[in-house]
Design an enzyme around this catalytic site. Structure first.
Site, PDB file in Angstrom:
ATOM      1  N   GLU A 198      25.471  24.016 -42.824  1.00  0.00           N
ATOM      2  CA  GLU A 198      26.794  23.544 -43.155  1.00  0.00           C
ATOM      3  C   GLU A 198      27.219  22.975 -41.753  1.00  0.00           C
ATOM      4  OE1 GLU A 198      30.125  26.580 -42.814  1.00  0.00           O
ATOM      5  OE2 GLU A 198      28.596  27.889 -43.058  1.00  0.00           O
ATOM      6  N   CYS A 236      28.091  29.922 -45.775  1.00  0.00           N
ATOM      7  CA  CYS A 236      26.958  30.750 -45.236  1.00  0.00           C
ATOM      8  C   CYS A 236      25.940  31.148 -46.252  1.00  0.00           C
ATOM      9  CB  CYS A 236      27.588  32.322 -44.617  1.00  0.00           C
ATOM     10  SG  CYS A 236      28.655  31.513 -43.118  1.00  0.00           S
ATOM     11  N   HIS A 271      25.630  39.545 -44.624  1.00  0.00           N
ATOM     12  CA  HIS A 271      26.060  38.375 -43.850  1.00  0.00           C
ATOM     13  C   HIS A 271      26.931  38.759 -42.662  1.00  0.00           C
ATOM     14  CE1 HIS A 271      27.743  34.812 -42.401  1.00  0.00           C
ATOM     15  NE2 HIS A 271      28.859  35.073 -42.836  1.00  0.00           N
TER      16      HIS A 271
HETATM   17  P1  HMG Z   1      42.286  38.295 -34.633  1.00  0.00           P
HETATM   18  O1  HMG Z   1      43.489  37.945 -35.356  1.00  0.00           O
HETATM   19  O2  HMG Z   1      41.957  37.581 -33.160  1.00  0.00           O
HETATM   20  O3  HMG Z   1      41.807  39.818 -34.569  1.00  0.00           O
HETATM   21  O4  HMG Z   1      41.259  37.725 -35.988  1.00  0.00           O
HETATM   22  P2  HMG Z   1      42.402  41.093 -34.976  1.00  0.00           P
HETATM   23  O5  HMG Z   1      43.831  41.257 -34.579  1.00  0.00           O
HETATM   24  O6  HMG Z   1      42.270  41.226 -36.436  1.00  0.00           O
HETATM   25  O7  HMG Z   1      41.612  42.301 -34.322  1.00  0.00           O
HETATM   26  C1  HMG Z   1      40.212  42.253 -34.680  1.00  0.00           C
HETATM   27  C2  HMG Z   1      39.805  43.720 -34.617  1.00  0.00           C
HETATM   28  O8  HMG Z   1      39.933  44.089 -33.037  1.00  0.00           O
HETATM   29  C3  HMG Z   1      40.909  44.687 -35.344  1.00  0.00           C
HETATM   30  O9  HMG Z   1      39.943  45.741 -36.041  1.00  0.00           O
HETATM   31  C4  HMG Z   1      41.569  45.251 -34.301  1.00  0.00           C
HETATM   32  O10 HMG Z   1      42.303  46.666 -34.422  1.00  0.00           O
HETATM   33  C5  HMG Z   1      40.692  45.417 -33.194  1.00  0.00           C
HETATM   34  P3  HMG Z   1      39.928  45.936 -37.578  1.00  0.00           P
HETATM   35  O11 HMG Z   1      41.406  46.376 -37.791  1.00  0.00           O
HETATM   36  O12 HMG Z   1      39.627  44.628 -38.104  1.00  0.00           O
HETATM   37  O13 HMG Z   1      39.047  46.976 -37.877  1.00  0.00           O
HETATM   38  N1  HMG Z   1      41.131  45.437 -31.828  1.00  0.00           N
HETATM   39  C6  HMG Z   1      40.656  46.247 -30.675  1.00  0.00           C
HETATM   40  N2  HMG Z   1      39.632  47.176 -30.961  1.00  0.00           N
HETATM   41  C7  HMG Z   1      39.354  47.739 -29.599  1.00  0.00           C
HETATM   42  N3  HMG Z   1      40.073  47.318 -28.469  1.00  0.00           N
HETATM   43  C8  HMG Z   1      41.081  46.779 -28.519  1.00  0.00           C
HETATM   44  C9  HMG Z   1      41.607  46.054 -29.744  1.00  0.00           C
HETATM   45  N4  HMG Z   1      42.359  45.020 -30.049  1.00  0.00           N
HETATM   46  C10 HMG Z   1      42.182  44.650 -31.339  1.00  0.00           C
HETATM   47  N5  HMG Z   1      41.760  46.563 -27.348  1.00  0.00           N
HETATM   48  C11 HMG Z   1      39.130  37.346 -37.162  1.00  0.00           C
HETATM   49  C12 HMG Z   1      39.730  38.241 -36.096  1.00  0.00           C
HETATM   50  C13 HMG Z   1      37.676  37.789 -37.310  1.00  0.00           C
HETATM   51  C14 HMG Z   1      40.102  37.136 -38.254  1.00  0.00           C
HETATM   52  C15 HMG Z   1      39.054  35.798 -36.397  1.00  0.00           C
HETATM   53  O14 HMG Z   1      38.072  36.038 -35.246  1.00  0.00           O
HETATM   54  C16 HMG Z   1      38.484  34.852 -37.280  1.00  0.00           C
HETATM   55  O15 HMG Z   1      39.449  34.230 -37.804  1.00  0.00           O
HETATM   56  N6  HMG Z   1      37.053  34.619 -37.295  1.00  0.00           N
HETATM   57  C17 HMG Z   1      36.752  33.537 -38.107  1.00  0.00           C
HETATM   58  C18 HMG Z   1      36.707  33.833 -39.587  1.00  0.00           C
HETATM   59  C19 HMG Z   1      35.752  34.994 -40.118  1.00  0.00           C
HETATM   60  O16 HMG Z   1      34.704  35.174 -39.326  1.00  0.00           O
HETATM   61  N7  HMG Z   1      35.770  35.603 -41.175  1.00  0.00           N
HETATM   62  C20 HMG Z   1      34.826  36.608 -41.800  1.00  0.00           C
HETATM   63  C21 HMG Z   1      34.818  36.769 -43.311  1.00  0.00           C
HETATM   64  S1  HMG Z   1      34.562  35.201 -44.005  1.00  0.00           S
HETATM   65  C22 HMG Z   1      32.750  34.803 -43.730  1.00  0.00           C
HETATM   66  O17 HMG Z   1      32.152  35.769 -43.119  1.00  0.00           O
HETATM   67  C23 HMG Z   1      32.237  33.455 -43.772  1.00  0.00           C
HETATM   68  C24 HMG Z   1      32.185  32.750 -42.562  1.00  0.00           C
HETATM   69  O18 HMG Z   1      30.961  33.341 -41.843  1.00  0.00           O
HETATM   70  C25 HMG Z   1      32.069  31.249 -42.744  1.00  0.00           C
HETATM   71  C26 HMG Z   1      31.040  30.649 -43.918  1.00  0.00           C
HETATM   72  O19 HMG Z   1      30.640  31.159 -44.976  1.00  0.00           O
HETATM   73  O20 HMG Z   1      30.585  29.519 -43.668  1.00  0.00           O
HETATM   74  C27 HMG Z   1      33.262  32.878 -41.454  1.00  0.00           C
END
Ligand code: HMG
Length: 390
Positions: free
Chosen positions: A79, A111, A233
């Site tokens: 992609e 992906c 993935h």
């Molecule tokens: P965010 O808002 O930065 O993070 O977004 P958050 O607030 O949701 O926190 C993440 C985790 O860290 C949470 O854990 C928190 O509790 C924890 P969870 O509740 O999820 O288990 N946390 C802590 N842990 C320990 N100590 C601390 C602490 N503070 C918080 N101090 C997000 C995270 C992944 C959404 C963001 O990075 C993002 O948008 N990433 C890109 C999208 C993505 O990867 N999506 C995954 C599914 S889609 C997919 O896999 C397809 C993709 O590969 C694309 C394709 O297909 O081409 C993306």
């Protein structure tokens, strides 16, 4: 006839960012990245690497002269393609010196691209059992500096040869797949960075997993106890765990322990590379195969592929006799051992450095990049690739 993965190789760029330092620079608690997201290091692509060079470098280490003669189909899953018309597969075909009587195409569905490539390859081998197919999953994940997605970037490629009588993994045929038009993650053609609805994408990933897993159980009659491990993935290493946890209670205690332990092993490489989009599932498989020394031949591995937008698939493979002898563990270890850390300032400068968009020629310094295959610049709107070894 058995059809499956005969060889599997991997390449990541020679530089990376430490996730704790990235967190500090962004005023974020480091544990959020290392535990909450589950990433320790993030591969960074220098300007001399693009999806073509990453794929070609991943393939270079696995192909021999017999493969060069027998490969008659190159499928480039990506992609982050470099051209709207010409496929990355044609460049890779040339860079690897493959025989000319071959098909070469690019496949895109976020992906999911490499998984689509593998399934197409299986059909091709069923019709042409003497052939081999080279399937590539190659990407550079970019969300932007200071964005929520920044900690889930990465760069790298996986190359696989699909053939009859595969030496590593036979791919079984109980596949279950699902498509639904959703906007969880996308990249309009005018943007070099992805747009994402992060929370929604997490939810959809899990929903897709649950749906294909339920359908897989009905179709195959198999359940968690039949799986030695499930590879996912991995956009970040916590993501697969969230999905696994939604079904783990279906299994007896000893199976739960085995799946959770193997899950951790299957995330080791991804934890230190980041999201490589379409290659990520296969990097996870490689991580499991290369890091779990006592993984027995004959065991079944579950595989969950997810490509935003979205398409999901669950399928399985069975490890073949002496499969370990056909892995490239040492050269993959060398990739990790010889990588260099860059500072956050250096990473930011590299992130912002892009090829000219006005058609101007550019010559890049390829001496700084130890990869065999590099992008040396552009001339007359054409990317110039160099294989330093030929
Ligand atoms: P965010 O808002 O930065 O993070 O977004 P958050 O607030 O949701 O926190 C993440 C985790 O860290 C949470 O854990 C928190 O509790 C924890 P969870 O509740 O999820 O288990 N946390 C802590 N842990 C320990 N100590 C601390 C602490 N503070 C918080 N101090 C997000 C995270 C992944 C959404 C963001 O990075 C993002 O948008 N990433 C890109 C999208 C993505 O990867 N999506 C995954 C599914 S889609 C997919 O896999 C397809 C993709 O590969 C694309 C394709 O297909 O081409 C993306």
């Amino acid at each position: 006839m058995k059809i499956g993965i005969d060889k599997i190789g991997f390449y990541a760029p020679h530089i990376y960012v430490d996730m704790e330092k990235l967190a500090e620079a962004r005023n974020i608690e480091p544990a959020k990245f290392t535990i909450g997201i589950g990433q320790s290091q993030m591969a960074v692509a220098p300007i001399t690497q693009d999806s073509v060079t990453l794929a070609a470098n991943a393939a270079l280490e696995i192909i021999d002269d017999e493969d060069r003669e027998k490969i008659d189909f190159v499928i480039f899953g990506s992609e982050s393609g470099i051209d709207h018309s010409k496929s990355g597969a044609v460049y890779v075909h040339q860079l690897l010196g493959l025989q000319p009587q071959a098909r070469a195409v690019e496949v895109k569905q976020a992906c999911y691209g490499a998984t689509a490539g593998i399934q197409m390859a299986k059909g091709h081998i069923a019709l042409n059992p003497e052939s081999k197919v080279l399937v590539l999953g190659s990407d550079i994940a970019r969300y932007g500096l200071n964005t929520a997605g920044e900690s889930t970037q990465g760069a790298g490629a996986v190359a696989m040869i699909i053939s009859a009588n595969p030496r590593i993994m036979e791919l079984e045929n109980h596949n279950v797949y699902l498509t639904n038009d959703i906007m969880d993650f996308w990249r309009p053609i005018y943007s070099d960075k992805a747009f994402v609805d992060g929370k929604f994408s997490n939810e959809q990933y899990i929903l897709f997993f649950n749906k294909v897993w339920e359908a897989f159980k009905s179709k195959s009659g198999l359940n968690l106890s039949d799986m030695e491990a499930i590879c996912y993935h991995l956009p970040y290493t916590k993501m697969g765990l969230k999905a696994l946890r939604t079904v783990i209670d279906e299994a007896p205690e000893e199976v739960r322990e085995r799946l959770l332990e193997n899950y951790q092993i299957s995330t080791q490489y991804n934890r230190n590379v980041g999201n490589i989009y379409t290659g990520s599932l296969y990097l996870s498989l490689l991580s499991l195969l290369e890091n779990k020394e006592d993984l027995k031949e004959g065991v079944r591995i579950g595989m969950f592929s997810y490509g935003s937008g979205a398409v999901g698939e669950f399928f399985t493979g069975v490890l073949q006799p002496n499969y370990r002898e056909h892995l490239h563990i040492e050269s993959h270890q060398r990739i990790f051992d010889t990588r260099k850390e860059v500072t956050i300032e250096e990473y930011e400068a590299i992130f912002e450095e892009t090829l000219p968009r006005d058609g101007a020629d550019i010559e890049l310094n390829i001496e700084q990049d130890p990869a065999s295959i590099v992008l040396s610049g552009t001339v007359d709107n054409k990317r110039q690739y160099v294989n330093k070894n030929s």
